[in-house]
Design a protein around this motif. Structure first.
Motif, PDB file in Angstrom:
ATOM      1  N   ARG A 160      38.811 -14.761 -23.257  1.00 56.01           N
ATOM      2  CA  ARG A 160      38.579 -13.406 -22.782  1.00 56.01           C
ATOM      3  C   ARG A 160      38.016 -13.447 -21.366  1.00 56.01           C
ATOM      4  N   THR A 161      38.483 -12.520 -20.543  1.00 51.93           N
ATOM      5  CA  THR A 161      37.903 -12.367 -19.211  1.00 51.93           C
ATOM      6  C   THR A 161      36.698 -11.449 -19.337  1.00 51.93           C
ATOM      7  N   VAL A 162      35.526 -11.973 -18.978  1.00 50.22           N
ATOM      8  CA  VAL A 162      34.275 -11.247 -19.192  1.00 50.22           C
ATOM      9  C   VAL A 162      33.504 -11.154 -17.879  1.00 50.22           C
ATOM     10  N   SER A 163      33.087  -9.947 -17.544  1.00 53.28           N
ATOM     11  CA  SER A 163      32.201  -9.764 -16.399  1.00 53.28           C
ATOM     12  C   SER A 163      30.780 -10.054 -16.865  1.00 53.28           C
ATOM     13  N   VAL A 164      30.174 -11.123 -16.345  1.00 52.16           N
ATOM     14  CA  VAL A 164      28.882 -11.597 -16.834  1.00 52.16           C
ATOM     15  C   VAL A 164      27.802 -11.367 -15.775  1.00 52.16           C
ATOM     16  N   ALA A 165      26.746 -10.671 -16.167  1.00 58.13           N
ATOM     17  CA  ALA A 165      25.571 -10.485 -15.308  1.00 58.13           C
ATOM     18  C   ALA A 165      24.521 -11.510 -15.729  1.00 58.13           C
ATOM     19  N   VAL A 166      24.142 -12.371 -14.794  1.00 54.96           N
ATOM     20  CA  VAL A 166      23.189 -13.444 -15.085  1.00 54.96           C
ATOM     21  C   VAL A 166      21.865 -13.139 -14.374  1.00 54.96           C
ATOM     22  N   THR A 167      20.768 -13.200 -15.122  1.00 57.52           N
ATOM     23  CA  THR A 167      19.435 -13.009 -14.550  1.00 57.52           C
ATOM     24  C   THR A 167      18.474 -14.014 -15.168  1.00 57.52           C
ATOM     25  N   PRO A 168      17.454 -14.425 -14.418  1.00 60.11           N
ATOM     26  CA  PRO A 168      16.465 -15.331 -14.996  1.00 60.11           C
ATOM     27  C   PRO A 168      15.588 -14.621 -16.025  1.00 60.11           C
ATOM     28  N   ARG A 169      15.089 -15.380 -16.982  1.00 63.70           N
ATOM     29  CA  ARG A 169      14.233 -14.843 -18.031  1.00 63.70           C
ATOM     30  C   ARG A 169      12.873 -15.512 -17.946  1.00 63.70           C
ATOM     31  N   THR A 170      11.791 -14.729 -18.076  1.00 67.45           N
ATOM     32  CA  THR A 170      10.442 -15.281 -18.013  1.00 67.45           C
ATOM     33  C   THR A 170       9.707 -15.020 -19.324  1.00 67.45           C
ATOM     34  N   ASP A 171       8.655 -15.819 -19.582  1.00 64.55           N
ATOM     35  CA  ASP A 171       7.855 -15.608 -20.787  1.00 64.55           C
ATOM     36  C   ASP A 171       6.735 -14.614 -20.479  1.00 64.55           C
ATOM     37  N   ASP A 172       5.827 -14.422 -21.448  1.00 63.61           N
ATOM     38  CA  ASP A 172       4.759 -13.424 -21.270  1.00 63.61           C
ATOM     39  C   ASP A 172       3.759 -13.818 -20.191  1.00 63.61           C
ATOM     40  N   ARG A 173       3.812 -15.056 -19.711  1.00 62.51           N
ATOM     41  CA  ARG A 173       2.927 -15.476 -18.623  1.00 62.51           C
ATOM     42  C   ARG A 173       3.617 -15.427 -17.267  1.00 62.51           C
ATOM     43  N   GLY A 174       4.895 -14.993 -17.266  1.00 65.88           N
ATOM     44  CA  GLY A 174       5.635 -14.915 -16.013  1.00 65.88           C
ATOM     45  C   GLY A 174       6.271 -16.227 -15.601  1.00 65.88           C
ATOM     46  N   VAL A 175       6.268 -17.213 -16.500  1.00 65.49           N
ATOM     47  CA  VAL A 175       6.846 -18.525 -16.202  1.00 65.49           C
ATOM     48  C   VAL A 175       8.327 -18.521 -16.575  1.00 65.49           C
ATOM     49  N   HIS A 176       9.162 -19.130 -15.721  1.00 65.09           N
ATOM     50  CA  HIS A 176      10.597 -19.184 -15.984  1.00 65.09           C
ATOM     51  C   HIS A 176      10.864 -19.842 -17.338  1.00 65.09           C
ATOM     52  N   ALA A 177      11.576 -19.109 -18.198  1.00 65.93           N
ATOM     53  CA  ALA A 177      11.796 -19.599 -19.557  1.00 65.93           C
ATOM     54  C   ALA A 177      13.266 -19.776 -19.896  1.00 65.93           C
ATOM     55  N   GLY A 178      14.169 -19.329 -19.027  1.00 63.91           N
ATOM     56  CA  GLY A 178      15.586 -19.468 -19.335  1.00 63.91           C
ATOM     57  C   GLY A 178      16.417 -18.424 -18.617  1.00 63.91           C
ATOM     58  N   TRP A 179      17.524 -18.025 -19.263  1.00 64.29           N
ATOM     59  CA  TRP A 179      18.487 -17.141 -18.599  1.00 64.29           C
ATOM     60  C   TRP A 179      19.022 -16.093 -19.556  1.00 64.29           C
ATOM     61  N   ASN A 180      19.337 -14.927 -18.992  1.00 60.68           N
ATOM     62  CA  ASN A 180      19.995 -13.865 -19.743  1.00 60.68           C
ATOM     63  C   ASN A 180      21.437 -13.738 -19.247  1.00 60.68           C
ATOM     64  N   PHE A 181      22.369 -13.611 -20.186  1.00 62.33           N
ATOM     65  CA  PHE A 181      23.786 -13.442 -19.860  1.00 62.33           C
ATOM     66  C   PHE A 181      24.281 -12.175 -20.567  1.00 62.33           C
ATOM     67  N   VAL A 182      24.560 -11.132 -19.795  1.00 63.06           N
ATOM     68  CA  VAL A 182      25.067  -9.881 -20.363  1.00 63.06           C
ATOM     69  C   VAL A 182      26.539  -9.759 -19.981  1.00 63.06           C
TER      70      VAL A 182
END
Length: 438
Positions: A160-182
């Protein structure tokens, strides 16, 4: 009867020590102060415990709300990963798009497993990354977010051709914890766009070739001095020529819009004197304006105004604005073409003198005293094939491509196209372009 040592009883877990009896060597005032401090500490502990309980309940409610919102999205895939790309969030939209339930994916699969391997390898080479995950998040890592088309591979192997919005994800302390792919499934939309582009290109080619031939033979017949035409014959053939020219322009406009949509619209930049462009547009529209009883006025500075750009495309944009103004102005009206240099402030206002932070610009304006455009329709003017209600009521010819093309040309030159209009009072289009400076 069992005797209990008061000191042992006071030390039992969960019980605060009971106040000791007054000792002769401790003043009553000191004991009272200690009692007050003890009471204050107990109150503070109770307050902190209440605050912690409230914060815990609020955090749980917020997490439940976020989970409910994510789970409510069924037409878009929402995938959250840790820093290594291992999936931690997998919503119903992802289940629907990729064909796997949440328990089979969360903490067990990587996001890269659902991408086309060849596409990931090519992307990794393009950005100098060693892994597929790095290629996926490279742009988002640099710019904070990224939206582009990727090929998702479902559990059954379907792509499937998918338009993907990628943003960084942080934890409750504001530390980089991973990625979001919508992701939004664009498979059908992209296929439709390709078919549309192919159709427009095919039709344009199949129409342009015979039209060019027709116009060529018409020119030979009309200019053949050896076999002069009667006035009636010349009138008929001139009408044919005019309509063939109109069709050829329409074919060119369709092909141009297809090129813009496909990202194949290119410019041949050079220094362009807008005064010459405006005079050429006035000459082109003069015959039509005279026939319609419309006066055309030109206001151009003597030294001209030079901008960097493509002379052919800027001429096309100017021709569109002028021809529209003439078409929408009734007999006895006026069309004014004006040109000036100015300085654009950061807020977009243009003045005659430079100010701090301003940039040199040229403004080309086309004003008419015509029928105007309803306020509620002005936001749609630059959409393809849109025609205002005033144009339809007054049977003004056109297909609604001119302004869309003019807007695309203006944007490609780093400029803006603005409109001011009132129904029954006329319209002014202002094209603002970056100006060349010595």
């Amino acid at each position: 009867m069992t005797t209990v040592d008061p000191r042992t009883a006071a030390a039992r877990p969960g019980r605060l020590p009971r106040p000791r009896a007054a000792r002769p060597d401790v003043p009553d005032a000191e004991l009272e102060r200690l009692r007050e401090e003890n009471a204050a500490l107990r109150a503070q502990v109770r307050t902190r415990a209440d605050e912690l309980d409230l914060a815990t309940r609020m955090l749980a409610a917020r997490a439940q709300t976020m989970t409910s919102v994510i789970d409510a999205v069924t037409e878009q895939s929402i995938i959250g990963t840790d820093r290594d790309g291992v999936i931690r969030v997998w919503n119903p939209g992802a289940e629907k798009m990729l064909g796997l339930p949440r328990p089979d994916v969360v903490r067990k699969r990587s996001i890269v497993e659902f991408h086309q391997p060849e596409e990931l390898e090519a992307a990794a080479e393009g950005c100098g990354s060693a892994t597929g995950l790095a290629a996926l998040v490279h742009a988002a890592q640099e710019h904070g977010s990224d939206v582009r088309d990727w090929t998702y591979v479902a559990a059954d192997g379907q792509e499937r051709t998918v338009s993907v919005a990628v943003t960084p994800r942080t934890d409750d302390r504001g530390v980089h914890a991973g990625w979001n792919f919508v992701g939004t499934d664009m498979t059908e939309a992209r296929a439709t766009e390709r078919m549309k582009d192919q159709f427009v290109s095919l039709i344009s080619h199949e129409l342009r070739t015979p039209l060019t031939s027709i116009l060529g033979y018409l020119e030979l017949v009309l200019e053949d001095e050896g076999q002069p035409l009667t006035e009636e014959q010349r009138k008929y053939l001139t009408t044919v020529e005019r309509n063939a020219d109109r069709l050829l322009r329409l074919v060119g406009d369709l092909l141009f819009t297809a090129q813009v949509d496909a990202g194949r619209f290119s410019l041949q930049p050079q220094d362009v004197d807008l005064a010459g462009v405006l005079r050429a547009a006035e000459e082109t529209a003069r015959v039509t304006a005279d026939a319609a009883g419309v006066e055309v006025v030109v206001e151009i500075p003597e030294d001209g105004v030079v901008v960097p750009g493509d002379a052919v495309r800027l001429g096309q944009a100017c021709d569109n604005l002028v021809s529209n103004a003439v078409k929408f102005t009734p007999s006895g009206g006026r069309v004014t073409l004006s040109l000036r240099s100015g300085w654009a402030a950061p807020d977009g206002t243009v003045g005659d003198e430079p100010r701090f932070g301003s940039a040199p610009v040229a403004q080309l304006a086309v004003s008419d005293t015509g029928m105007g455009i309803p306020t509620g329709e002005q936001g749609k003017l630059f959409a393809r094939f849109f025609r205002s209600s005033t144009a339809q009521r007054n049977a003004v010819p056109g297909v609604g491509l001119g302004l869309a093309i003019t807007k695309a040309i203006t944007t490609a030159h780093g400029g803006t196209l603005d409109v001011v209009s009132a129904e029954g009072e006329g319209t002014t289009f202002t094209l603002t372009l970056p100006r060349a400076t010595a």
